[in-house]
Design a protein around this motif. Structure first.
Motif, mmCIF file in Angstrom:
data_model
loop_
_atom_site.group_PDB
_atom_site.id
_atom_site.type_symbol
_atom_site.label_atom_id
_atom_site.label_comp_id
_atom_site.label_asym_id
_atom_site.label_seq_id
_atom_site.Cartn_x
_atom_site.Cartn_y
_atom_site.Cartn_z
ATOM 1 N N PHE A 57 40.160 52.935 40.977
ATOM 2 C CA PHE A 57 40.868 51.659 40.981
ATOM 3 C C PHE A 57 39.886 50.492 41.033
ATOM 4 N N VAL A 58 38.940 50.544 41.960
ATOM 5 C CA VAL A 58 37.996 49.437 42.137
ATOM 6 C C VAL A 58 37.103 49.283 40.912
ATOM 7 N N VAL A 59 36.592 50.394 40.394
ATOM 8 C CA VAL A 59 35.702 50.321 39.234
ATOM 9 C C VAL A 59 36.438 49.731 38.030
ATOM 10 N N THR A 60 37.686 50.132 37.819
ATOM 11 C CA THR A 60 38.424 49.600 36.667
ATOM 12 C C THR A 60 38.820 48.147 36.879
ATOM 13 N N LYS A 61 38.865 47.670 38.101
ATOM 14 C CA LYS A 61 39.212 46.274 38.356
ATOM 15 C C LYS A 61 38.032 45.341 38.130
ATOM 16 N N GLN A 62 36.834 45.871 37.950
ATOM 17 C CA GLN A 62 35.699 44.987 37.704
ATOM 18 C C GLN A 62 35.924 44.162 36.443
ATOM 19 N N GLY A 63 36.637 44.704 35.476
ATOM 20 C CA GLY A 63 36.961 43.952 34.273
ATOM 21 C C GLY A 63 37.925 42.812 34.542
ATOM 22 N N LEU A 64 38.690 42.925 35.630
ATOM 23 C CA LEU A 64 39.653 41.884 35.984
ATOM 24 C C LEU A 64 39.090 40.868 36.980
ATOM 25 N N ALA A 65 37.891 41.113 37.470
ATOM 26 C CA ALA A 65 37.346 40.293 38.553
ATOM 27 C C ALA A 65 37.361 38.802 38.237
ATOM 28 N N SER A 66 36.953 38.426 37.043
ATOM 29 C CA SER A 66 36.887 37.000 36.724
ATOM 30 C C SER A 66 38.276 36.371 36.716
ATOM 31 N N VAL A 67 39.259 37.111 36.235
ATOM 32 C CA VAL A 67 40.623 36.578 36.209
ATOM 33 C C VAL A 67 41.182 36.497 37.618
ATOM 34 N N LEU A 68 40.971 37.556 38.407
ATOM 35 C CA LEU A 68 41.515 37.584 39.753
ATOM 36 C C LEU A 68 40.880 36.530 40.645
ATOM 37 N N GLN A 69 39.677 36.073 40.295
ATOM 38 C CA GLN A 69 39.005 35.039 41.076
ATOM 39 C C GLN A 69 39.135 33.665 40.414
ATOM 40 N N SER A 70 39.965 33.572 39.389
ATOM 41 C CA SER A 70 40.117 32.299 38.682
ATOM 42 C C SER A 70 40.898 31.308 39.529
ATOM 43 N N SER A 71 40.986 30.095 39.039
ATOM 44 C CA SER A 71 41.725 29.058 39.758
ATOM 45 C C SER A 71 43.223 29.092 39.437
ATOM 46 N N ASP A 72 43.658 30.033 38.602
ATOM 47 C CA ASP A 72 45.072 30.145 38.257
ATOM 48 C C ASP A 72 45.850 30.648 39.468
ATOM 49 N N ALA A 73 46.753 29.841 39.972
ATOM 50 C CA ALA A 73 47.489 30.155 41.201
ATOM 51 C C ALA A 73 48.351 31.403 41.096
ATOM 52 N N CYS A 74 48.700 31.824 39.885
ATOM 53 C CA CYS A 74 49.557 33.003 39.758
ATOM 54 C C CYS A 74 48.873 34.268 40.271
ATOM 55 N N TYR A 75 47.536 34.252 40.351
ATOM 56 C CA TYR A 75 46.804 35.425 40.827
ATOM 57 C C TYR A 75 46.551 35.409 42.337
#
Length: 193
Positions: free
Chosen positions: A104-122
């Motif tokens: 789970f963690v390794v596959t989320k590395q691709g999402l890291a930038s989005v999950l840390q973005s300023s978009d409040a939905c995340y």
């Protein structure tokens, strides 16, 4: 389906549920290999559906990203009790669950930038992660401690953070030998009495 107040929600057809599941699996795989900005047609092709099907279920890319993340958190959450029931020991269940957590963690590395973005939905995703996975990891640790297999008093959040930190190192430059699973196994074995 009627939009009128009081109208009962119609259950989704089996093929619609299957398509939604295929889309989530395909999106998760594509996000790992091509990033979250991958073309929707790439996800659709991998899922064996048309792009309209994806947009019907997930009108925006953020909707799709959120659905993939939540689906994987829920799957990992459900795996804890299932592993406790099927494994011969709580420590073995913990080890197998942590192995899935590594995936789970390794596959989320691709999402890291989005999950840390300023978009409040995340913003709610981190809390969602902790609310669902913290209690599962705590239960696995508690069961292993009760069975006398690990030292008592282990903190689930510390363990998950440690595993996450080990997994973050997997992105070290090419040619550098870094076996995430081996290092995590050492960590888990270090909990033993």
């Amino acid at each position: 389906m009627s939009d009128s107040p009081g109208a009962a929600a119609q259950p989704r057809r089996a093929d619609a549920r299957r398509n939604a599941g295929s889309v989530l699996e395909a999106a998760a795989a594509v996000f790992v290999t091509s990033g979250v900005e991958a073309p929707i047609r790439e996800i659709a092709g991998r899922a064996g559906v048309g792009t309209a099907t994806i947009y019907r279920h997930y009108p925006t890319r953020a909707d799709l990203i959120l659905a993939v993340y939540r689906s994987q958190v829920e799957s990992l959450s459900a795996a804890g009790p299932a592993l406790l029931a099927e494994e011969p020991s709580p420590h073995r269940a913990l080890t197998r669950w942590i192995d899935r957590f590594v995936d789970f963690v390794v596959t989320k590395q691709g999402l890291a930038s989005v999950l840390q973005s300023s978009d409040a939905c995340y913003d709610p995703l981190h809390d969602y992660f902790l609310e669902h996975l913290g209690p599962v990891c705590t239960r696995l640790l508690d069961e292993a401690a009760k069975a006398g297999e690990i030292v008592e008093g282990q903190d689930a959040f510390e363990l998950m953070r440690a595993v996450g930190s080990i997994c973050a190192g997997a992105k070290v430059g090419e040619g550098f030998r870094y076996d995430v699973r081996h290092l995590v196994r050492l960590l888990i074995n270090g909990l033993r009495r």
